[in-house]
Design an enzyme around this catalytic site. Structure first.
Site, mmCIF file in Angstrom:
data_model
loop_
_atom_site.group_PDB
_atom_site.id
_atom_site.type_symbol
_atom_site.label_atom_id
_atom_site.label_comp_id
_atom_site.label_asym_id
_atom_site.label_seq_id
_atom_site.Cartn_x
_atom_site.Cartn_y
_atom_site.Cartn_z
ATOM 1 C CE LYS A 92 0.520 5.512 15.873
ATOM 2 N NZ LYS A 92 0.139 6.482 15.485
ATOM 3 C CB VAL B 288 5.450 5.453 17.784
ATOM 4 C CG1 VAL B 288 4.797 5.539 18.821
ATOM 5 C CG2 VAL B 288 5.522 3.406 19.011
ATOM 6 N N GLY C 175 4.034 -9.880 -0.737
ATOM 7 C CA GLY C 175 2.679 -10.518 -0.565
ATOM 8 C C GLY C 175 1.350 -9.584 -0.974
ATOM 9 N NE ARG D 254 -5.921 -7.907 3.371
ATOM 10 C CZ ARG D 254 -4.787 -6.584 3.727
ATOM 11 N NH1 ARG D 254 -4.712 -5.501 3.483
ATOM 12 N NH2 ARG D 254 -5.212 -7.072 5.171
ATOM 13 N N GLY E 37 5.363 7.304 13.225
ATOM 14 C CA GLY E 37 6.428 7.795 11.590
ATOM 15 C C GLY E 37 7.910 7.163 11.553
ATOM 16 N N GLY F 46 1.256 -1.023 -0.285
ATOM 17 C CA GLY F 46 0.210 -0.485 -0.131
ATOM 18 C C GLY F 46 0.769 1.292 -0.011
ATOM 19 N N GLY G 87 2.756 9.467 6.611
ATOM 20 C CA GLY G 87 3.039 9.400 5.209
ATOM 21 C C GLY G 87 3.654 8.653 4.690
ATOM 22 N N GLY H 12 4.264 0.700 2.229
ATOM 23 C CA GLY H 12 5.013 -1.024 1.020
ATOM 24 C C GLY H 12 5.602 0.007 -0.395
#
Length: 431
Positions: A207, A134, A47, A49, A136, A16, A305, A19
């Site tokens: 967090k 926690v 990997g 979905r 970024g 996403g 981000g 990733g």
């Protein structure tokens, strides 16, 4: 363990926003990463979905058989960026069981199942790194886990959710309503279509559990965190804070109580403008750490981000890969202490009460009497007229008091004929 001159092979779970940036950096900065690790970092599979091409990603790397990817014998490090509890938990445990180190940004999973994950890692003698879970890009996990491990931390206070900080900042700087500020945050990609986890404080609570566990060498679960979100914050609350020289921030606070237990909470809080956290604007995050010897430290930067979070992920990947090359593992969970969790009702703070009352003689005295009955000391009072309706608004700032006592005051006041509507209650942070 990786041996000889073989590359360190990496499997990525999830492609996403974060990733895809991790995959990009692994390819674009391959030479620099090789120099820092001492071996090449080879991305051997991603990997996902659902099948189908992803912009800028070699389609040959994509697979929907995520479990098979995790269990591949030639994989050394697994990066988990799926999010959620399942199947992420099962996949992480499978990776650990088969001798792979894990890098994750999954705060919800660690806050709820950290003991299981770290226990499995200890048994398999592999690493679990989670800097991106926690704040970024902000390095806060490693300082708590390693740099400050020789000190005694007394409190951790932070803005750890960029969405809520952006919303509250818009309410302060532009006079926006909560609904309008949220809509703008969604349009800019700061807030999800379903913003519940952010605005109700659940993301920040996860967090906070991680931070408290690290800071106080104990196991703090998500269910231990006293949590309140920002959905009830109104333009009236913002204006009241400004009259007091404060701004409203959603703060995660972890601290050691007088009896040695650990207090962990997430609450909208009035923060004096001179406090370092008051100036954290937009979607930025900041964490304020106090310790016995190092004193006060603050860590600030982008809290979300794709690229900033990917930076933290890759930092962990490099560390895990270096450990594989050397045939060692890094620091594991430090949870030797069992101080217990402070009852939220016993946690002390300063408070601000906004009370709409009948504009009649003696009402203020009765408000003061109600507070005295529960040993809540008044620090300051401000009163303003509310048009011609026969009502006034009283703003009361307290000295430090247990939350339970202040809550009892609120219950007592709302049961009287003097008070009109609900009593608004906000915590007030010290300067």
């Amino acid at each position: 363990m990786t041996i000889g001159d073989a590359p360190v092979r990496v499997a990525l779970l999830g492609c996403g926003v974060v990733g895809s940036q991790v995959a990009r950096i692994l390819v674009e900065q391959a030479d620099d990463l090789k120099a820092r690790v001492g071996r090449p970092l080879e991305l051997v599979g991603i990997g996902v979905r659902t099948p189908g091409p992803r912009p800028g990603i070699d389609e040959a790397l994509l697979t929907t058989d995520v479990e098979a990817l995790v269990r591949r014998e030639d994989v050394d490090v697994v990066i988990e960026l799926i999010g959620g509890i399942e199947p992420a938990l099962t996949l992480i445990l499978a990776a650990i069981e088969t001798g792979k180190s894990v890098v994750t940004a999954n705060k919800a999973l660690l806050a709820q199942h950290g003991a299981e994950v770290f226990g499995a890692a200890r048994a398999s003698d592999v690493d679990v790194y989670y800097e991106a879970s926690v704040a970024g890009a902000i390095p806060i996990i490693r300082p708590l886990r390693e740099s400050l491990v020789g000190d005694a931390i007394t409190s951790v206070l932070g803005i750890v959710n960029g969405t809520t900080n952006y919303i509250l900042d818009q309410m302060h700087t532009h006079g926006s309503s909560f609904a309008d500020a949220l809509a703008e945050a969604q349009s800019l990609g700061y807030a999800e279509a379903d913003p519940t986890a952010d605005v109700e404080g659940h993301d920040a609570a996860a967090k906070a559990a991680i931070l408290a566990s690290l800071a106080f060498h104990t196991r703090v679960n998500l269910t231990d965190v006293d949590c309140e979100g920002i959905t009830g914050i109104s333009t009236g609350d913002i204006a009241a804070a400004e009259r007091l020289g404060c701004v409203v921030k959603l703060l995660a606070r972890c601290s050691v109580s007088a009896d040695g237990t650990v207090a962990v909470g997430v609450h909208p809080t009035m923060v004096p403008v001179e406090h370092p956290l008051a100036g954290i604007r937009g979607a930025y995050n900041a964490v304020f750490v106090e310790s016995v010897n190092a004193g006060r430290l603050m860590f600030m930067g982008p809290g979300a981000g794709g690229s900033p979070t990917a930076s933290a992920v890759l930092g962990d990947v490099v560390t895990a890969a270096r450990n594989r090359v050397r045939g060692v593992s890094g620091p594991g969970e430090s949870a030797y202490s069992t101080p217990g969790i402070t009852d939220p009702g016993r946690v002390e703070s300063r408070f601000y009460l906004s009370i709409t009352v009948r504009d009649e003689p003696g009402v203020l005295a009765r408000v003061a009497e109600a507070m005295a009955r529960h040993d809540v000391s008044i620090a300051a009072v401000r009163q303003e007229q509310l048009g011609d309706g026969g009502y006034a608004r009283i703003g009361v700032t307290t000295h430090e008091a247990p939350y339970a006592s202040v809550r009892d005051v609120v219950s007592l006041l709302t049961a009287t004929n003097d008070v009109h509507g609900d009593v608004r209650l906000l915590r007030v942070e010290g300067a």
